[in-house]
Motif scaffolding. Structure first.
Motif, PDB file in Angstrom:
ATOM      1  N   ASN A   7      -5.045   3.489  -7.220  1.00  0.00           N
ATOM      2  CA  ASN A   7      -4.096   2.615  -7.932  1.00  0.00           C
ATOM      3  C   ASN A   7      -3.680   1.399  -7.119  1.00  0.00           C
ATOM      4  N   TYR A   8      -4.463   1.060  -6.088  1.00  0.00           N
ATOM      5  CA  TYR A   8      -4.121  -0.087  -5.243  1.00  0.00           C
ATOM      6  C   TYR A   8      -5.266  -1.092  -5.226  1.00  0.00           C
ATOM      7  N   SER A   9      -4.907  -2.364  -5.277  1.00  0.00           N
ATOM      8  CA  SER A   9      -5.905  -3.442  -5.184  1.00  0.00           C
ATOM      9  C   SER A   9      -5.231  -4.683  -4.628  1.00  0.00           C
ATOM     10  N   ALA A  20       2.231   1.829  -3.446  1.00  0.00           N
ATOM     11  CA  ALA A  20       1.206   2.413  -4.316  1.00  0.00           C
ATOM     12  C   ALA A  20       1.046   3.905  -4.042  1.00  0.00           C
ATOM     13  N   ARG A  21       1.104   4.275  -2.780  1.00  0.00           N
ATOM     14  CA  ARG A  21       0.969   5.686  -2.398  1.00  0.00           C
ATOM     15  C   ARG A  21       2.133   6.517  -2.933  1.00  0.00           C
ATOM     16  N   GLU A  32       0.842  -1.210   0.000  1.00  0.00           N
ATOM     17  CA  GLU A  32       0.000   0.000   0.000  1.00  0.00           C
ATOM     18  C   GLU A  32       0.870   1.250   0.000  1.00  0.00           C
ATOM     19  N   SER A  58      -4.605  -3.006   4.873  1.00  0.00           N
ATOM     20  CA  SER A  58      -3.978  -2.293   3.753  1.00  0.00           C
ATOM     21  C   SER A  58      -5.040  -1.676   2.846  1.00  0.00           C
ATOM     22  N   ALA A  67      -5.674   2.253   2.111  1.00  0.00           N
ATOM     23  CA  ALA A  67      -5.731   2.765   0.743  1.00  0.00           C
ATOM     24  C   ALA A  67      -6.964   3.653   0.539  1.00  0.00           C
ATOM     25  N   GLN A  97      -0.135   1.169 -11.380  1.00  0.00           N
ATOM     26  CA  GLN A  97      -1.215   0.390 -10.793  1.00  0.00           C
ATOM     27  C   GLN A  97      -0.567  -0.742 -10.007  1.00  0.00           C
ATOM     28  N   VAL A  98      -0.941  -0.896  -8.746  1.00  0.00           N
ATOM     29  CA  VAL A  98      -0.264  -1.841  -7.851  1.00  0.00           C
ATOM     30  C   VAL A  98      -1.264  -2.854  -7.289  1.00  0.00           C
ATOM     31  N   THR A  99      -0.920  -4.132  -7.371  1.00  0.00           N
ATOM     32  CA  THR A  99      -1.758  -5.191  -6.802  1.00  0.00           C
ATOM     33  C   THR A  99      -0.928  -6.042  -5.851  1.00  0.00           C
TER      34      THR A  99
END
Length: 342
Positions: free
Chosen positions: A149-151, A113-114, A110, A138, A142, A120-122
């Motif tokens: 952009n976080y998953s 991603a920040r 997380e 997390s 987010a 794009q972040v997984t």
């Protein structure tokens, strides 16, 4: 009064199969030399308590799809990187240009991603009740940070349904202490009433020896039993805070387990109000049917049907350097334990 070691070494009761549900128990029992103390009628078998090991091939394929087809930066624990998918591992995908980052917690993913809003972040969310709360936190962070952009790609699983699926595969379960620290002992007590025996064990030499000694003493009494041998950490109610958090953010779903197949309501997925962080929905991941290597017997090992050494490729084609299956990759895997210590 006999010590735990004396009880174990002098056991002269009937043959007993004890399943180490937790992969860490398998490794510690090997590392501490406890197996060398066991009489021949005490058989230890491995179970499905390694989260990386039970994660199906299709999950690896989904992660590779996100990385190669959708250009997503995949954040993952290190063990997953070399687990074989149908065609390649995440390490193989990285060689083809995929962005694969090793992190030590969902919070690290997380944070990445920040700090990288252009990506794009997984995060690959695997594990049992122990690690699921961290994945939830997390996602909560987010949302609070306003990240789009976080998953997470979930493969979180719950142990109760696995115990039901494994009924009859062992005489006694050696329950994983860290899972019971979250869930409490209610389930284990209920299983004992259904005829399933088990003891909750810690991870030190003394705790493991005590749990095994208690299991052998109780087994000879001929009645189903449950004993919490890890009371300094495990309580009957477990962690209410963790339970409430997961219940608030996730719901049960059917889930595939390597070796055990599809087990109804044994997985966890984000609830509808959190679905903007569900990678499968966000990226419209197609249904992927993974194909494991037919030479690999990880599935049988995870069910206690065979020992790693019974697999024809064990230690020959399949080694920690060139793993054929997940059980040789993971630091909690039975095959890696047998290869390292046996």
């Amino acid at each position: 009064m006999k010590t735990a070691r004396e009880i174990i070494e002098t056991y002269d009761g009937p043959h007993v199969r004890i399943m180490e549900v937790c992969g860490t128990h398998t490794h510690e029992i090997f590392r501490l030399g406890i197996r060398k103390l066991l009489p021949e009628q005490v058989e230890l078998i491995s179970g499905p308590g390694c989260p990386v090991c039970v994660t199906p091939v299709s999950f690896i394929d989904e992660a590779i799809y996100l990385a190669l087809e959708k250009g997503v930066t995949v954040c993952t624990f290190g063990d997953l990187v070399r687990v074989p998918g149908t065609k390649m591992s995440l390490a193989g995908a990285r060689e083809q240009g995929a962005k694969i980052r090793i992190v030590y917690s969902p919070a690290d993913a997380e944070k990445y991603a920040r700090e990288h809003p252009e990506e794009q972040v997984t995060f690959l969310s695997v594990g049992f009740e122990t690690t699921t709360p961290a994945g939830c936190l997390s996602v909560k962070s987010a949302k609070e940070d306003g990240l789009s952009n976080y998953s997470i790609l979930t493969a979180n699983k719950t142990m109760p349904q696995a115990y039901e699926a494994l009924k009859g595969s062992a005489d006694v379960f050696l329950y994983p202490g860290h899972v019971n620290a979250i869930t409490g002992t209610h389930l284990c007590e209920a299983l004992a009433e259904e005829g399933v025996s088990g003891v909750v064990a810690g991870f030190t030499a003394k705790e493991l020896m005590t749990a095994l000694a208690v299991a052998l003493v109780k087994f000879q009494e001929g009645k189903p039993f449950f004993v919490n041998c890890y009371p300094r950490v495990v309580t009957q109610e477990g962690s209410r805070e963790a339970q409430v958090l997961v219940d608030e953010m996730m719901e049960a779903c059917d889930s595939e387990w390597r070796g055990l197949g599809m087990i109804p309501a044994s997985g966890m997925k984000l609830r509808q109000e959190w679905q903007e962080f569900d990678a499968r929905i966000k990226y419209q991941v197609p249904i992927i049917e993974g194909k494991p290597n037919p030479a690999c017997r990880c599935g049988d090992v995870l069910q206690g049907k065979c020992k790693p050494s019974d697999c024809k490729v064990f230690g020959k084609v399949c080694t920690p350097q060139h793993p054929v299956g997940a059980c040789m990759v993971s630091g909690e895997g039975a095959c890696s334990a047998y290869y390292q210590y046996s």
